[in-house]
Write a protein that holds these residues in place. Structure first.
Motif, PDB file in Angstrom:
ATOM      1  N   HIS A  90       0.836  -1.205   0.000  1.00  0.00           N
ATOM      2  CA  HIS A  90       0.000   0.000   0.000  1.00  0.00           C
ATOM      3  C   HIS A  90       0.870   1.255   0.000  1.00  0.00           C
ATOM      4  O   HIS A  90       0.660   2.175  -0.802  1.00  0.00           O
ATOM      5  CB  HIS A  90      -0.931  -0.024   1.211  1.00  0.00           C
ATOM      6  N   GLN A  91       1.857   1.305   0.877  1.00  0.00           N
ATOM      7  CA  GLN A  91       2.717   2.483   0.973  1.00  0.00           C
ATOM      8  C   GLN A  91       3.541   2.687  -0.299  1.00  0.00           C
ATOM      9  O   GLN A  91       3.657   3.814  -0.791  1.00  0.00           O
ATOM     10  CB  GLN A  91       3.634   2.361   2.195  1.00  0.00           C
ATOM     11  N   ILE A  92       4.097   1.600  -0.825  1.00  0.00           N
ATOM     12  CA  ILE A  92       4.922   1.701  -2.042  1.00  0.00           C
ATOM     13  C   ILE A  92       4.095   2.238  -3.203  1.00  0.00           C
ATOM     14  O   ILE A  92       4.514   3.168  -3.900  1.00  0.00           O
ATOM     15  CB  ILE A  92       5.520   0.324  -2.404  1.00  0.00           C
ATOM     16  N   LEU A  93       2.926   1.651  -3.409  1.00  0.00           N
ATOM     17  CA  LEU A  93       2.111   2.058  -4.554  1.00  0.00           C
ATOM     18  C   LEU A  93       1.519   3.461  -4.365  1.00  0.00           C
ATOM     19  O   LEU A  93       1.415   4.220  -5.330  1.00  0.00           O
ATOM     20  CB  LEU A  93       1.028   1.023  -4.840  1.00  0.00           C
ATOM     21  N   ALA A  94       1.157   3.806  -3.144  1.00  0.00           N
ATOM     22  CA  ALA A  94       0.618   5.147  -2.900  1.00  0.00           C
ATOM     23  C   ALA A  94       1.682   6.217  -3.136  1.00  0.00           C
ATOM     24  O   ALA A  94       1.419   7.238  -3.783  1.00  0.00           O
ATOM     25  CB  ALA A  94       0.078   5.240  -1.472  1.00  0.00           C
ATOM     26  N   VAL A  95       2.888   5.982  -2.636  1.00  0.00           N
ATOM     27  CA  VAL A  95       3.981   6.938  -2.831  1.00  0.00           C
ATOM     28  C   VAL A  95       4.343   7.012  -4.312  1.00  0.00           C
ATOM     29  O   VAL A  95       4.567   8.106  -4.855  1.00  0.00           O
ATOM     30  CB  VAL A  95       5.205   6.550  -1.961  1.00  0.00           C
ATOM     31  N   ALA A  96       4.392   5.868  -4.973  1.00  0.00           N
ATOM     32  CA  ALA A  96       4.738   5.851  -6.402  1.00  0.00           C
ATOM     33  C   ALA A  96       3.680   6.582  -7.226  1.00  0.00           C
ATOM     34  O   ALA A  96       4.023   7.336  -8.143  1.00  0.00           O
ATOM     35  CB  ALA A  96       4.896   4.414  -6.895  1.00  0.00           C
ATOM     36  N   TYR A  97       2.407   6.390  -6.921  1.00  0.00           N
ATOM     37  CA  TYR A  97       1.344   7.067  -7.658  1.00  0.00           C
ATOM     38  C   TYR A  97       1.486   8.580  -7.513  1.00  0.00           C
ATOM     39  O   TYR A  97       1.405   9.324  -8.494  1.00  0.00           O
ATOM     40  CB  TYR A  97      -0.036   6.607  -7.176  1.00  0.00           C
TER      41      TYR A  97
END
Length: 165
Positions: free
Chosen positions: A98-105
């Motif tokens: 969740h954190q990786i994809l949210a930050v990447a988005y």
């Protein structure tokens, strides 16, 4: 006459005790005794530290539960598959994903040059990586590296339809 080594201390918590300050240089004993008088006694200090540890543990448990609930809601909203691994690893991996994809988005789409269509491809690729350990291992990665990292994921990181594979 020698400088005394045993000093009576009246601690800030109200307790009294004698402290042997013979390990301190003679010219520093009085100042150290004065400093000790402004502190809690050892027993009170230990009791407050144990309470702090319990408070920290309770806070951390509540924080992890909150993060887990957010991650589960996010995974359901974006149709992310459940992760594979131990119970502890899947919970941690879900938070990491969740954190990786949210930050990447945020970095790539909202603040960067990646289009929504390109992001959909990245998101679809992320759905294929279901090993919790992979997401945990990538928790410190940079958003710009996400596409390459997803491409580098091996078959061991992705599910297979054959359960005997």
């Amino acid at each position: 006459m020698a400088v005394k080594t045993i000093w009576p201390i009246h601690y800030a918590c109200g307790h009294k005790g004698d402290r042997n300050l013979s390990t301190r240089p003679a010219d520093r004993r009085a100042a150290f005794a004065e400093w000790l008088a402004k502190q809690e006694c050892t027993d009170c200090w230990r009791a407050s530290e144990e309470g702090d540890e319990q408070d920290k543990a309770a806070w951390l448990k509540a924080k992890r539960a909150e993060e887990q609930a957010e991650s589960e809601a996010w995974a359901q909203q974006y149709r992310m598959p459940p992760l594979e691994g131990t119970e502890r690893a899947t919970a941690w991996g879900a938070r990491c994903r969740h954190q990786i994809l949210a930050v990447a988005y945020t970095a790539l789409v909202l603040e960067g040059d990646t289009s929504e269509a390109e992001w959909e491809g990245t998101e679809e690729s992320a759905r294929t990586v279901t090993r919790a350990g992979w997401w945990i291992d990538q928790r410190s990665s940079q958003p710009d590296d996400l596409t390459e990292l997803l491409q580098a994921a091996t078959a061991a990181d992705r599910p297979t339809e054959n359960p005997h594979f």
